[in-house]
Design a protein around this motif. Structure first.
Motif, PDB file in Angstrom:
ATOM      1  N   ASN A   1      57.440  39.474  14.770  1.00 23.13           N
ATOM      2  CA  ASN A   1      56.352  39.987  13.929  1.00 23.13           C
ATOM      3  C   ASN A   1      55.103  39.135  14.116  1.00 23.13           C
ATOM      4  O   ASN A   1      55.193  37.916  14.205  1.00 23.13           O
ATOM      5  CB  ASN A   1      56.763  39.953  12.450  1.00 23.13           C
ATOM      6  CG  ASN A   1      57.746  41.062  12.150  1.00 23.13           C
ATOM      7  OD1 ASN A   1      57.736  42.091  12.828  1.00 23.13           O
ATOM      8  ND2 ASN A   1      58.602  40.849  11.179  1.00 23.13           N
ATOM      9  N   GLY A   2      53.971  39.810  14.212  1.00 27.42           N
ATOM     10  CA  GLY A   2      52.710  39.084  14.358  1.00 27.42           C
ATOM     11  C   GLY A   2      52.362  38.744  15.797  1.00 27.42           C
ATOM     12  O   GLY A   2      51.315  38.149  16.079  1.00 27.42           O
ATOM     13  N   ALA A   3      53.218  39.119  16.753  1.00 32.59           N
ATOM     14  CA  ALA A   3      52.977  38.776  18.166  1.00 32.59           C
ATOM     15  C   ALA A   3      51.795  39.547  18.744  1.00 32.59           C
ATOM     16  O   ALA A   3      51.142  39.094  19.684  1.00 32.59           O
ATOM     17  CB  ALA A   3      54.229  39.053  18.989  1.00 32.59           C
ATOM     18  N   GLY A   4      51.523  40.743  18.197  1.00 34.13           N
ATOM     19  CA  GLY A   4      50.406  41.537  18.700  1.00 34.13           C
ATOM     20  C   GLY A   4      50.809  42.904  19.220  1.00 34.13           C
ATOM     21  O   GLY A   4      50.005  43.600  19.859  1.00 34.13           O
ATOM     22  N   LYS A   5      52.028  43.327  18.934  1.00 33.70           N
ATOM     23  CA  LYS A   5      52.532  44.608  19.470  1.00 33.70           C
ATOM     24  C   LYS A   5      51.709  45.797  18.962  1.00 33.70           C
ATOM     25  O   LYS A   5      51.245  46.618  19.742  1.00 33.70           O
ATOM     26  CB  LYS A   5      54.018  44.805  19.091  1.00 33.70           C
ATOM     27  CG  LYS A   5      54.927  43.717  19.613  1.00 33.70           C
ATOM     28  CD  LYS A   5      56.385  43.981  19.265  1.00 33.70           C
ATOM     29  CE  LYS A   5      56.689  43.963  17.771  1.00 33.70           C
ATOM     30  NZ  LYS A   5      56.472  42.672  17.103  1.00 33.70           N
ATOM     31  N   SER A   6      51.534  45.876  17.637  1.00 32.60           N
ATOM     32  CA  SER A   6      50.800  47.027  17.083  1.00 32.60           C
ATOM     33  C   SER A   6      49.356  47.033  17.565  1.00 32.60           C
ATOM     34  O   SER A   6      48.799  48.100  17.878  1.00 32.60           O
ATOM     35  CB  SER A   6      50.806  46.995  15.554  1.00 32.60           C
ATOM     36  OG  SER A   6      52.092  47.255  15.095  1.00 32.60           O
ATOM     37  N   THR A   7      48.755  45.867  17.637  1.00 35.08           N
ATOM     38  CA  THR A   7      47.366  45.784  18.102  1.00 35.08           C
ATOM     39  C   THR A   7      47.267  46.320  19.530  1.00 35.08           C
ATOM     40  O   THR A   7      46.378  47.128  19.848  1.00 35.08           O
ATOM     41  CB  THR A   7      46.868  44.320  18.020  1.00 35.08           C
ATOM     42  OG1 THR A   7      47.106  43.842  16.703  1.00 35.08           O
ATOM     43  CG2 THR A   7      45.397  44.212  18.356  1.00 35.08           C
TER      44      THR A   7
ATOM     45  N   TYR B   1      40.247  39.228  15.967  1.00 32.45           N
ATOM     46  CA  TYR B   1      40.024  39.550  14.557  1.00 32.45           C
ATOM     47  C   TYR B   1      39.426  38.314  13.913  1.00 32.45           C
ATOM     48  O   TYR B   1      39.967  37.223  14.093  1.00 32.45           O
ATOM     49  CB  TYR B   1      41.337  39.887  13.850  1.00 32.45           C
ATOM     50  CG  TYR B   1      41.868  41.270  14.121  1.00 32.45           C
ATOM     51  CD1 TYR B   1      41.123  42.400  13.795  1.00 32.45           C
ATOM     52  CD2 TYR B   1      43.136  41.452  14.663  1.00 32.45           C
ATOM     53  CE1 TYR B   1      41.620  43.675  14.017  1.00 32.45           C
ATOM     54  CE2 TYR B   1      43.643  42.726  14.884  1.00 32.45           C
ATOM     55  CZ  TYR B   1      42.873  43.832  14.562  1.00 32.45           C
ATOM     56  OH  TYR B   1      43.368  45.089  14.781  1.00 32.45           O
TER      57      TYR B   1
ATOM     58  N   VAL C   1      43.691  37.603  19.089  1.00 31.26           N
ATOM     59  CA  VAL C   1      45.098  37.924  18.781  1.00 31.26           C
ATOM     60  C   VAL C   1      45.775  38.581  19.984  1.00 31.26           C
ATOM     61  O   VAL C   1      46.993  38.573  20.092  1.00 31.26           O
ATOM     62  CB  VAL C   1      45.263  38.790  17.508  1.00 31.26           C
ATOM     63  CG1 VAL C   1      44.786  38.053  16.277  1.00 31.26           C
ATOM     64  CG2 VAL C   1      44.582  40.130  17.626  1.00 31.26           C
TER      65      VAL C   1
HETATM   66  P1  ADP Z   1      53.027  42.861  15.574  1.00 30.04           P
HETATM   67  O1  ADP Z   1      52.810  44.319  15.699  1.00 30.04           O
HETATM   68  O2  ADP Z   1      53.607  42.248  16.816  1.00 30.04           O
HETATM   69  O3  ADP Z   1      53.796  42.487  14.348  1.00 30.04           O
HETATM   70  P2  ADP Z   1      50.170  42.797  15.026  1.00 30.04           P
HETATM   71  O4  ADP Z   1      49.541  43.424  16.213  1.00 30.04           O
HETATM   72  O5  ADP Z   1      50.317  43.623  13.803  1.00 30.04           O
HETATM   73  O6  ADP Z   1      51.575  42.156  15.441  1.00 30.04           O
HETATM   74  O7  ADP Z   1      49.341  41.501  14.637  1.00 30.04           O
HETATM   75  C1  ADP Z   1      48.923  40.522  15.589  1.00 30.04           C
HETATM   76  C2  ADP Z   1      48.059  39.496  14.898  1.00 30.04           C
HETATM   77  O8  ADP Z   1      46.821  40.085  14.530  1.00 30.04           O
HETATM   78  C3  ADP Z   1      48.664  38.919  13.630  1.00 30.04           C
HETATM   79  O9  ADP Z   1      48.331  37.564  13.560  1.00 30.04           O
HETATM   80  C4  ADP Z   1      47.982  39.706  12.539  1.00 30.04           C
HETATM   81  O10 ADP Z   1      47.882  38.943  11.368  1.00 30.04           O
HETATM   82  C5  ADP Z   1      46.592  39.951  13.148  1.00 30.04           C
HETATM   83  N1  ADP Z   1      45.994  41.223  12.674  1.00 30.04           N
HETATM   84  C6  ADP Z   1      46.485  42.460  12.878  1.00 30.04           C
HETATM   85  N2  ADP Z   1      45.687  43.403  12.339  1.00 30.04           N
HETATM   86  C7  ADP Z   1      44.643  42.730  11.760  1.00 30.04           C
HETATM   87  C8  ADP Z   1      43.475  43.139  11.026  1.00 30.04           C
HETATM   88  N3  ADP Z   1      43.194  44.419  10.796  1.00 30.04           N
HETATM   89  N4  ADP Z   1      42.646  42.165  10.595  1.00 30.04           N
HETATM   90  C9  ADP Z   1      42.896  40.857  10.840  1.00 30.04           C
HETATM   91  N5  ADP Z   1      43.974  40.404  11.524  1.00 30.04           N
HETATM   92  C10 ADP Z   1      44.846  41.326  11.979  1.00 30.04           C
END
Ligand code: ADP
Length: 301
Positions: free
Chosen positions: A38-44, A13, A18
């Motif tokens: 939180n922020g580890a990259g799980k949702s991504t 990103y 990430v």
């Molecule tokens: P988790 O699900 O583990 O909390 P995320 O996958 O949401 O983590 O986020 C992983 C990293 O990617 C974080 O640093 C977050 O800020 C960044 N991130 C997630 N989505 C976006 C986006 N749409 N644009 C920019 N950065 C993003």
């Protein structure tokens, strides 16, 4: 057989990686937790697996086929599923089934089946706006499995629920894992430990562990000596830390937790160090790192 296979997965990103090259496989009917802060990259990661986000590099396959071409084999429960509150569960599932082109006759029977499975049959005709958080999540599962997917992916399915909702969901997942391959994300270790065959720990976009709970405890749990005594501890700590087998000493309340790499060498170092303390000796106790402590160490807290 490998149900899901992820190789060298990367996502960036705004020019920043990430997800930094993740390999992960899940066997048929396995239940795996993707856990990390939180922020580890799980949702991504999850969004790439379920094909709502494109990866920059790497491959995701299901039964050896590119996940993009077999999207229908995946059922997905997003972190915050959205429903029309004025619909009932039955109407909602009808709507979803029609959207995914399910045959009408099959759909009727399947809706009854999934509502029974998720325990919503008694409330099937009530408006969703009257449902509790736990009921909405269970409807989310009904929707995710309606078209008989082979892999069920859930993003933080229980973290927003109260204890009763959480328990209902965990029981449902326990039931479902006999039928279907499951991957779910969580930041709560207890959830992962309770129902998963394997735990994949993610930190800053990298996998830092991928093991069963038993393997984690056997291979990663180091011996800790809990020591209590009165008086000054500076000299004691300095001497003890000179031993190669002593990794660190943490003070929690009145107790010094001596982290060691080896049971026997650790015991020797700790016990002999206690001969030279200034104050009054109270106790020493040996234990192994808990799963929680291993997890905290892995995610760097
Ligand atoms: P988790 O699900 O583990 O909390 P995320 O996958 O949401 O983590 O986020 C992983 C990293 O990617 C974080 O640093 C977050 O800020 C960044 N991130 C997630 N989505 C976006 C986006 N749409 N644009 C920019 N950065 C993003």
């Amino acid at each position: 057989m490998k149900k899901l296979e992820i190789q060298g997965l990367k996502k960036k990103y705004n020019g920043k990686w990430v997800i930094k090259g993740i390999d992960l496989t899940i066997d048929e009917k396995e239940c795996v937790a993707l856990i990390g802060p939180n922020g580890a990259g799980k949702s991504t990661m999850i969004n790439m697996i379920v094909q709502i986000l494109a990866q920059d590099e790497g491959r995701i396959t299901l039964d050896g086929q590119d996940a993009k071409s077999v999207r229908e084999k995946i059922g997905f429960l997003p972190q915050y599923p959205e429903f029309y509150g004025w619909m009932s569960a039955t109407e909602c599932l009808h709507f979803m089934g029609e959207l995914s082109d399910m045959e009408k006759k099959d759909l009727e029977a399947r809706i009854k089946e999934v509502l029974l499975l998720v325990g919503l049959e008694a409330n099937a005709n009530k408006k969703i706006s009257t449902y509790s958080g736990g009921m909405r999540q269970r409807l989310g599962i009904a929707q995710a499995i309606l078209h008989r997917p082979e892999l069920l992916v859930l993003d933080e399915p229980v973290s927003a629920l109260d204890p009763i909702g959480r328990r209902e969901m965990m029981q449902l997942l326990e039931k479902l894992k006999k039928e279907i391959t499951i991957l779910f994300s969580t930041h709560i270790l207890k959830d992962a430990e309770e129902i998963c065959d394997r735990i994949a720990i993610i930190k800053n976009g990298e996998l830092v562990a991928d093991k069963t709970v038993a393997q984690l405890m056997k291979e990663e749990s180091s011996p800790i000596f809990e020591v209590e005594f009165t008086g000054d501890s500076d000299a004691w700590q300095q001497t003890l830390l000179q031993n190669k087998c002593v990794e660190k000493i943490e003070k929690i309340g009145l107790v010094y937790q001596v982290h060691t790499t080896n049971q026997k060498a650790g015991a020797e170092a700790v016990l002999s160090s206690l001969l030279n303390i200034q104050g009054e000796f109270i106790r020493v106790e040996n234990r192994h790192q808990s799963l929680e402590e291993i997890f905290m160490e892995k995610v760097g807290k």
